[in-house]
Motif scaffolding. Structure first.
Motif, mmCIF file in Angstrom:
data_model
loop_
_atom_site.group_PDB
_atom_site.id
_atom_site.type_symbol
_atom_site.label_atom_id
_atom_site.label_comp_id
_atom_site.label_asym_id
_atom_site.label_seq_id
_atom_site.Cartn_x
_atom_site.Cartn_y
_atom_site.Cartn_z
ATOM 1 N N ASN A 168 102.883 -55.775 19.574
ATOM 2 C CA ASN A 168 102.498 -56.019 18.181
ATOM 3 C C ASN A 168 103.702 -56.017 17.257
ATOM 4 O O ASN A 168 103.777 -56.805 16.308
ATOM 5 C CB ASN A 168 101.490 -54.973 17.713
ATOM 6 C CG ASN A 168 100.074 -55.301 18.141
ATOM 7 O OD1 ASN A 168 99.778 -56.424 18.517
ATOM 8 N ND2 ASN A 168 99.204 -54.317 18.087
ATOM 9 N N SER A 195 101.096 -49.820 14.116
ATOM 10 C CA SER A 195 101.575 -50.783 13.123
ATOM 11 C C SER A 195 102.500 -50.115 12.117
ATOM 12 O O SER A 195 103.532 -50.683 11.726
ATOM 13 C CB SER A 195 100.386 -51.429 12.400
ATOM 14 O OG SER A 195 99.576 -52.156 13.290
ATOM 15 N N GLY A 206 91.827 -60.094 15.785
ATOM 16 C CA GLY A 206 93.224 -59.694 15.668
ATOM 17 C C GLY A 206 94.175 -60.172 16.735
ATOM 18 O O GLY A 206 95.391 -60.158 16.526
ATOM 19 N N VAL A 223 96.177 -55.571 7.154
ATOM 20 C CA VAL A 223 94.914 -56.091 7.691
ATOM 21 C C VAL A 223 94.242 -55.051 8.572
ATOM 22 O O VAL A 223 93.044 -54.759 8.434
ATOM 23 C CB VAL A 223 95.167 -57.388 8.487
ATOM 24 C CG1 VAL A 223 93.897 -57.811 9.231
ATOM 25 C CG2 VAL A 223 95.617 -58.506 7.555
ATOM 26 N N ASN A 224 94.999 -54.473 9.503
ATOM 27 C CA ASN A 224 94.424 -53.487 10.418
ATOM 28 C C ASN A 224 93.929 -52.252 9.684
ATOM 29 O O ASN A 224 92.876 -51.697 10.008
ATOM 30 C CB ASN A 224 95.463 -53.078 11.467
ATOM 31 C CG ASN A 224 95.750 -54.171 12.466
ATOM 32 O OD1 ASN A 224 94.964 -55.106 12.615
ATOM 33 N ND2 ASN A 224 96.877 -54.081 13.155
ATOM 34 N N THR A 271 90.987 -51.213 16.808
ATOM 35 C CA THR A 271 91.588 -51.499 15.496
ATOM 36 C C THR A 271 92.062 -50.216 14.829
ATOM 37 O O THR A 271 93.186 -50.150 14.303
ATOM 38 C CB THR A 271 90.575 -52.220 14.592
ATOM 39 O OG1 THR A 271 90.235 -53.482 15.174
ATOM 40 C CG2 THR A 271 91.153 -52.451 13.205
ATOM 41 N N GLY A 296 92.427 -61.674 11.546
ATOM 42 C CA GLY A 296 92.918 -60.380 12.005
ATOM 43 C C GLY A 296 91.897 -59.268 11.821
ATOM 44 O O GLY A 296 91.764 -58.391 12.677
ATOM 45 N N GLY A 352 91.599 -59.216 5.341
ATOM 46 C CA GLY A 352 91.221 -58.170 6.287
ATOM 47 C C GLY A 352 89.835 -57.622 6.022
ATOM 48 O O GLY A 352 89.051 -57.395 6.957
ATOM 49 N N ALA A 407 100.322 -57.397 8.920
ATOM 50 C CA ALA A 407 99.386 -57.024 9.980
ATOM 51 C C ALA A 407 98.904 -55.595 9.801
ATOM 52 O O ALA A 407 97.727 -55.277 10.049
ATOM 53 C CB ALA A 407 100.046 -57.195 11.346
ATOM 54 N N THR A 446 96.287 -56.468 21.125
ATOM 55 C CA THR A 446 94.854 -56.290 21.364
ATOM 56 C C THR A 446 94.434 -56.884 22.708
ATOM 57 O O THR A 446 93.474 -56.403 23.327
ATOM 58 C CB THR A 446 94.047 -56.958 20.219
ATOM 59 O OG1 THR A 446 94.259 -56.205 19.026
ATOM 60 C CG2 THR A 446 92.551 -56.978 20.528
ATOM 61 N N GLN A 494 97.181 -62.516 15.892
ATOM 62 C CA GLN A 494 97.362 -62.598 14.442
ATOM 63 C C GLN A 494 98.846 -62.740 14.100
ATOM 64 O O GLN A 494 99.218 -63.492 13.198
ATOM 65 C CB GLN A 494 96.796 -61.337 13.772
ATOM 66 C CG GLN A 494 97.036 -61.289 12.281
ATOM 67 C CD GLN A 494 96.681 -59.951 11.641
ATOM 68 O OE1 GLN A 494 96.630 -59.827 10.420
ATOM 69 N NE2 GLN A 494 96.418 -58.955 12.458
ATOM 70 N N SER A 542 96.574 -60.495 2.532
ATOM 71 C CA SER A 542 96.200 -59.824 3.774
ATOM 72 C C SER A 542 95.075 -58.818 3.554
ATOM 73 O O SER A 542 94.158 -58.705 4.381
ATOM 74 C CB SER A 542 97.420 -59.121 4.379
ATOM 75 O OG SER A 542 98.347 -60.062 4.873
#
Length: 253
Positions: free
Chosen positions: A20, A56, A158, A191-192, A49, A154, A85, A188, A27, A161, A81
């Motif tokens: 990632n 992340s 995801g 979003v997560n 997630t 995402g 998300g 990212a 993922t 992404q 984002s």
């Protein structure tokens, strides 16, 4: 859960955190691992997630040098984002799992193609923008909605992404691949994180699974930052394209 399963899930988290940070698509390692151990698909998706958020954060910290001078850009694109998300997380809860079966592989294929053709397309975009006064620091006009769309994807699933984000940034924003990687990691993460908050509020989380993935992904985030920073632009682009192709094969198989 047996000790062996716990170790394997943690190791999957390490691999996902590493991938990632460099590219995205971690993922594709953790999600199938959870399914193999009997975790229901939706529970696996939401728990994964939540678990990948600390990884992340680790990746963002590892690329903090490359974020220097990108504050305004990150704030602007980060809003896209966040909105994307939230929308993607809600779609996961509302729509049947078959809804994105066609569009997800198509998006990944498009992302890989754009990464490969990125330098040529970027030169064309830059020349066109230069005639209008140059590319703004946050990118050409379509970067914000494209980042928002990547955020929807995402938040929903995801995988890959990061491939989409690197394609968008590489074509629409004038900067180096390593700095794009740093920006991608922040976007990212947003979003997560926002998707995880939605899932924590309304979905069933397997906290043991999420905790094991979190532990592994934090370690992986630091490994990924060390590896990714040493990759030259052409090799980094090749790695991104390769991961995207693997993701595409896994999803359509």
């Amino acid at each position: 859960m047996s000790p062996t399963e716990a170790v394997l899930i943690t190791l999957a988290g390490v691999a996902a955190g590493t991938i990632n940070t460099v590219v995205g698509s971690g993922t594709l390692i953790t999600f199938p691992t959870l399914l193999a151990f009997g975790v229901p698909p939706v529970t696996a998706n939401v728990s994964n997630t939540v678990g990948l958020v600390p990884g992340s954060m680790s990746g963002v910290f590892g690329y903090r040098r490359e974020l220097a001078g990108q504050g305004a850009r990150v704030l602007r694109l980060g809003s896209a984002s966040l909105l994307g998300g939230v929308a993607g997380a809600l779609l996961l809860l509302w729509l049947p799992s078959s809804a994105f079966d066609t569009i997800v592989p198509a998006l990944i294929a498009l992302g890989v193609l754009l990464v490969v053709l990125g330098p040529r397309i970027q030169r064309s975009v830059a020349a066109r923008a230069e005639s209008r006064g140059g590319i703004p620091d946050h990118g050409v006009w379509w970067v914000w909605p494209a980042v928002a769309a990547a955020g929807v994807y995402g938040g929903y699933f995801g995988a890959a992404q990061g491939v989409l984000l690197m394609a968008i940034l590489g074509i629409g924003v004038a900067d180096s691949m390593q700095r794009h990687t740093a920006t991608k990691n922040v976007l990212a993460l947003l979003v997560n994180a926002v998707a995880a908050l939605v899932f924590i509020a309304v979905a069933d989380i397997d906290w043991v699974v999420a905790g094991l993935i979190a532990l592994g992904s934090v370690v992986g985030g630091q490994i990924g930052a060390g590896v990714g920073r040493r990759l030259p632009p052409a090799l980094l682009r090749a790695v991104i394209a390769t991961v995207g192709i693997v993701a595409l094969v896994v999803l359509v198989a």
